[in-house]
Design a protein around this motif. Structure first.
Motif, PDB file in Angstrom:
ATOM      1  N   ASN A 131       0.884  -1.430   0.301  1.00 16.07           N
ATOM      2  CA  ASN A 131      -0.111   0.138  -0.479  1.00 16.07           C
ATOM      3  C   ASN A 131       1.105   1.137   0.219  1.00 16.07           C
ATOM      4  O   ASN A 131       0.682   2.215   1.248  1.00 16.07           O
ATOM      5  N   LYS A 132       1.313   1.103  -1.690  1.00 13.04           N
ATOM      6  CA  LYS A 132       2.386   2.397  -1.423  1.00 13.04           C
ATOM      7  C   LYS A 132       3.615   2.738  -0.271  1.00 13.04           C
ATOM      8  O   LYS A 132       4.140   3.424  -0.382  1.00 13.04           O
ATOM      9  N   GLY A 133       4.084   2.125   0.436  1.00 11.62           N
ATOM     10  CA  GLY A 133       5.574   1.975   1.165  1.00 11.62           C
ATOM     11  C   GLY A 133       6.335   2.072   0.887  1.00 11.62           C
ATOM     12  O   GLY A 133       6.707   1.573   0.308  1.00 11.62           O
ATOM     13  N   VAL A 134       7.758   2.269   1.640  1.00 16.49           N
ATOM     14  CA  VAL A 134       8.353   2.774   0.795  1.00 16.49           C
ATOM     15  C   VAL A 134       9.674   2.245   1.571  1.00 16.49           C
ATOM     16  O   VAL A 134       9.917   2.793   2.567  1.00 16.49           O
ATOM     17  N   SER A 135      10.780   1.440   0.674  1.00 19.99           N
ATOM     18  CA  SER A 135      12.157   1.208   1.734  1.00 19.99           C
ATOM     19  C   SER A 135      13.068   1.696   0.975  1.00 19.99           C
ATOM     20  O   SER A 135      13.454   1.918   0.249  1.00 19.99           O
ATOM     21  N   ASP A 136      14.035   1.448   1.752  1.00 23.79           N
ATOM     22  CA  ASP A 136      15.118   1.701   1.344  1.00 23.79           C
ATOM     23  C   ASP A 136      16.062  -0.030   1.332  1.00 23.79           C
ATOM     24  O   ASP A 136      17.751   0.581   0.878  1.00 23.79           O
ATOM     25  N   ARG A 137      15.669  -0.993   1.640  1.00 20.51           N
ATOM     26  CA  ARG A 137      16.643  -1.519   1.078  1.00 20.51           C
ATOM     27  C   ARG A 137      16.350  -2.358  -0.544  1.00 20.51           C
ATOM     28  O   ARG A 137      15.402  -2.094  -0.854  1.00 20.51           O
ATOM     29  N   PRO A 138      17.784  -1.908  -0.922  1.00 20.29           N
ATOM     30  CA  PRO A 138      17.269  -1.921  -2.900  1.00 20.29           C
ATOM     31  C   PRO A 138      16.983  -3.409  -2.894  1.00 20.29           C
ATOM     32  O   PRO A 138      17.730  -4.785  -2.670  1.00 20.29           O
ATOM     33  N   ILE A 139      16.839  -3.781  -4.450  1.00 17.11           N
ATOM     34  CA  ILE A 139      17.049  -4.499  -5.288  1.00 17.11           C
ATOM     35  C   ILE A 139      18.404  -4.918  -6.303  1.00 17.11           C
ATOM     36  O   ILE A 139      17.911  -4.420  -6.817  1.00 17.11           O
ATOM     37  N   ARG A 140      18.596  -5.597  -6.081  1.00 17.00           N
ATOM     38  CA  ARG A 140      19.595  -6.138  -7.228  1.00 17.00           C
ATOM     39  C   ARG A 140      19.227  -6.867  -8.101  1.00 17.00           C
ATOM     40  O   ARG A 140      18.913  -8.214  -7.506  1.00 17.00           O
ATOM     41  N   LEU A 141      20.083  -6.505  -9.217  1.00 22.06           N
ATOM     42  CA  LEU A 141      19.469  -6.876 -10.114  1.00 22.06           C
ATOM     43  C   LEU A 141      20.222  -7.193 -11.350  1.00 22.06           C
ATOM     44  O   LEU A 141      20.630  -5.748 -11.814  1.00 22.06           O
ATOM     45  N   LYS A 142      20.859  -8.237 -12.305  1.00 18.43           N
ATOM     46  CA  LYS A 142      22.014  -8.132 -13.302  1.00 18.43           C
ATOM     47  C   LYS A 142      20.931  -8.522 -14.545  1.00 18.43           C
ATOM     48  O   LYS A 142      20.726  -9.346 -15.046  1.00 18.43           O
ATOM     49  N   PHE A 143      21.507  -7.245 -15.345  1.00 20.04           N
ATOM     50  CA  PHE A 143      21.494  -7.777 -16.491  1.00 20.04           C
ATOM     51  C   PHE A 143      22.962  -8.639 -17.943  1.00 20.04           C
ATOM     52  O   PHE A 143      23.660  -7.511 -18.054  1.00 20.04           O
ATOM     53  N   HIS A 144      22.458  -9.636 -18.526  1.00 15.47           N
ATOM     54  CA  HIS A 144      23.354  -9.509 -19.464  1.00 15.47           C
ATOM     55  C   HIS A 144      22.912 -10.020 -20.705  1.00 15.47           C
ATOM     56  O   HIS A 144      22.214 -10.376 -21.056  1.00 15.47           O
ATOM     57  N   SER A 145      23.588  -9.380 -21.565  1.00 16.97           N
ATOM     58  CA  SER A 145      23.392  -8.102 -23.368  1.00 16.97           C
ATOM     59  C   SER A 145      24.182  -8.176 -23.632  1.00 16.97           C
ATOM     60  O   SER A 145      25.460  -7.368 -23.440  1.00 16.97           O
ATOM     61  N   PRO A 146      24.003  -8.312 -24.832  1.00 13.80           N
ATOM     62  CA  PRO A 146      25.591  -8.026 -25.861  1.00 13.80           C
ATOM     63  C   PRO A 146      25.460  -6.943 -26.396  1.00 13.80           C
ATOM     64  O   PRO A 146      26.582  -5.950 -27.040  1.00 13.80           O
ATOM     65  N   ASN A 147      24.079  -6.322 -25.792  1.00 14.94           N
ATOM     66  CA  ASN A 147      23.997  -4.477 -26.723  1.00 14.94           C
ATOM     67  C   ASN A 147      24.519  -3.728 -25.243  1.00 14.94           C
ATOM     68  O   ASN A 147      23.470  -2.636 -25.154  1.00 14.94           O
ATOM     69  N   VAL A 148      24.403  -4.053 -24.407  1.00 18.82           N
ATOM     70  CA  VAL A 148      24.771  -3.480 -23.379  1.00 18.82           C
ATOM     71  C   VAL A 148      26.589  -3.041 -23.357  1.00 18.82           C
ATOM     72  O   VAL A 148      27.069  -3.921 -23.446  1.00 18.82           O
ATOM     73  N   LEU A 149      26.527  -1.929 -22.045  1.00 20.85           N
ATOM     74  CA  LEU A 149      27.929  -1.553 -21.697  1.00 20.85           C
ATOM     75  C   LEU A 149      28.025  -2.100 -19.916  1.00 20.85           C
ATOM     76  O   LEU A 149      27.494  -2.182 -19.462  1.00 20.85           O
TER      77      LEU A 149
END
Length: 606
Positions: A131-149
């Motif tokens: 319900n619209k709450g905010v947290s400072d705990r980050p979500i960590r996501l990795k993207f593997h792609s040949p099209n990014v730096l």
């Protein structure tokens, strides 16, 4: 010379990019272990007010549609995106070679980006509520792609002013503090996103960026929603930096609107439409180097490479310092033993060191003794011989006992009969009550000793078992249970000792004043009082008033006592002979009062 400088710059940039995989791995390890990273690593933070289009800019830089979208959807937890450039496989590098990985789901690869979107939404609700709450705990996501730096991007919650749903009343200050914690390090580049249909002077993104980057040396301005500005207006002055200048300037972009998102319009088509808009607009056609997502990615790439080059020397210096500190700490832990026999011997060695340190601290033989305060055995000696003795001396044996208490106790002991001798029962009752007052100081002394032993144990654990935190906690728990388990028997023994003193009152003690000794003391006081009265009469200097002085002094004269057989004392006062019965108590007589006490008094009228 110019070619040499360009070559050095490219080499430094290449070195900086080669460090990013190691930096990302360090971030993952620290995030999993909960240990804060001691080094500020290069990353790009996207800052802006809520619904400013920053998430759309982030998706455009990544090149894939993966963030939760909707009219009531916003970023409620920081999203740390690690873009990792992978090698192309046998395919065309568009689908098979691109996948995502969440740090909280290790080993699981997401090839379907709609599943990534669903997992982001679910993880957001797990950490910030639904319900619209905010947290400072980050979500960590990795993207593997040949099209990014190789780059790290951080999508931060948008700045909001009015709390909604489960948001606290101070939601704005909390979000600002969260954003500042990410953009304060000098190694972080700031993407300040501001919509074109709002006043740039009131931009929340630029305002918060100015707090940590006043000269704008690491801030990149992004102007979004250029296609929905009012007719007759444009953002030319904003893009040229004439309103609020920045060192790296501004880049204008066109976002996908909600209708494009609902219709499933791809980012590739949106970028093509954006390019068509800028090429057909009479104002922006001459600002091709400042408009479009491709230009933003290019500029970001160049600035990031230069930024890494500028911070590389400081980063290497800090890494060396941390490496030296970690190496020294690692050396202090000793060698690693793999065999069970060696581990058992090592464990026994640790426990032996702890025991010896504890014993040395008590006996005063520790090489690490403090010079600023008492500790160990010296502190225990001070508790026994200073604190405890002082508390005992503060206990007044006659406190709370009045003449009425003694008189009533004697009368109660007589019952319905008249007694010739004063009974011992009142004396024992009142003395037992006073002896019981010694129990509280004794218990407090035991508590002080217990606290000191616990403090000594903690000190030895920290110094001798630093290498084994689990063993340290276990030994601490065992010692605490051992000391606490022995505190109760110690208090029980103290209570038994006090009860023994209460059950047997030693009247044979040389300091105890009995009947005969009391008579001797009373006689000495009588003679002293008589001499004082005589000297007082002589000092008046009036010879004619001698008879009056004798008469006056007779009223102050204590009784003259002589002992006779059968426990009788015959006293002469004012010409009247009285016989009194004496016992272990002291009797005192004046003109009008009789007092019974266990200590000596002078006449009441003296």
């Amino acid at each position: 010379m110019a070619e040499a400088r360009d070559s050095d710059s490219q080499a430094a940039t290449a070195l900086g990019y080669s460090l990013l995989p190691a930096v990302n791995k360090l971030q993952d390890i620290c995030a999993q272990s909960g240990i804060p990273l001691p080094i500020d690593l290069p990353q790009v933070a996207v800052v802006g007010s809520q619904s400013s289009g920053k998430s759309s800019v982030l998706e455009a830089l990544v090149g894939r549609d993966f963030l939760p979208r909707g009219p009531d959807t916003c970023t409620r937890r920081p999203m740390v995106l690690q873009l990792i450039q992978s090698k192309r496989g046998d395919g065309d590098g568009s689908e098979e070679d691109e996948y995502g990985e969440f740090l909280h789901l290790p080993g699981k690869k997401f090839y379907d980006f709609s599943e990534i979107r669903s997992e982001i939404r679910a993880e957001t609700e797990r950490g910030a509520g639904g319900n619209k709450g905010v947290s400072d705990r980050p979500i960590r996501l990795k993207f593997h792609s040949p099209n990014v730096l190789d780059i790290t991007l951080v999508d931060l919650p948008g700045i909001t002013k009015v709390p909604v749903g489960d948001q606290p009343y101070d939601i704005e200050s909390r979000i600002r503090s969260m954003i500042l914690s990410y953009i304060r390090p000098h190694s972080c580049l700031i993407l300040a996103v501001t919509p074109a249909n709002s006043d740039l002077a009131n931009s929340d993104a630029l305002q918060i960026a100015r707090n940590v980057d006043p000269d704008g040396s690491r801030t990149i301005g992004v102007i979004t929603k250029l296609d929905i500005m009012d007719r007759g207006t444009d953002a030319r002055d904003l893009l040229l930096g004439k309103v609020i200048p920045l060192r790296h300037g501004y880049v204008g972009v066109v976002n996908r609107d909600q209708e494009d998102i609902m219709c499933g319009r791809s980012i590739k088509d949106a970028i093509a439409s954006e390019e068509k808009f800028f090429c057909s607009h009479h104002v922006y056609i001459n600002l091709a180097d400042r408009c479009g997502i491709p230009q933003l990615a290019k500029k970001l790439n160049q600035i990031l490479g230069k930024h890494i080059q500028e911070n590389l020397r400081e980063l290497k210096s800090r890494i060396r310092m941390q490496l030296v500190a970690v190496t020294e700490e690692y050396a202090s832990y000793g060698e690693v033993t793999e065999s069970k026999a060696g581990q058992g011997a090592l464990l026994l060695n640790f426990l032996s060191k702890y025991s010896k340190a504890f014993t040395s601290l008590i006996e005063g033989k520790s090489q690490e003794m403090s010079t600023s305060e008492l500790s160990g055995g010296a502190r225990i000696h001070f508790i026994f011989h200073s604190i405890f003795v002082k508390r005992l001396e503060e206990v007044d044996p006659c406190e709370g006992i009045t003449d009425d208490d003694i008189r009533i106790a004697i009368q109660n002991a007589r019952g319905p009969r008249s007694a010739l001798f004063v009974p011992m029962v009142p004396f024992e009752v009142i003395v037992r009550r006073q002896i019981a007052r010694l129990l509280d100081p004794s218990r407090q002394c035991a508590a002080f000793i217990y606290n000191e032993l616990v403090k000594m144990s903690h000190h030895c654990l920290v110094t001798k078992l630093q290498r084994c935190p689990v063993l340290q906690k276990r030994v601490d728990k065992v010692m605490d249970e051992f000391l606490r388990g022995n505190l109760e028997p110690a208090e029980s023994i103290i209570e038994h000792i006090i009860e023994m003193q209460m059950d047997y009152i030693n009247t044979s003690n040389p300091n105890f004043i009995g009947g005969i000794k009391a008579l001797e003391v009373a006689g000495q006081q009588t003679r002293s009082s008589w001499v004082s009265v005589t000297r007082l009469g002589q000092s008046d200097g009036v010879e004619g008033d001698t008879s009056q002085a004798s008469e006056r002094s007779s009223r102050y004269r204590p009784k003259i006592v002589r002992s006779v057989a059968n426990g009788l004392i015959r006293s002469v006062a004012n010409g009247v002979i009285r016989d009194q019965v004496y016992c272990s108590y002291i009797f005192c007589q004046c003109d009008s009062s009789w007092c019974h006490r266990w200590k000596l008094w002078t006449p009441l009228h003296a």
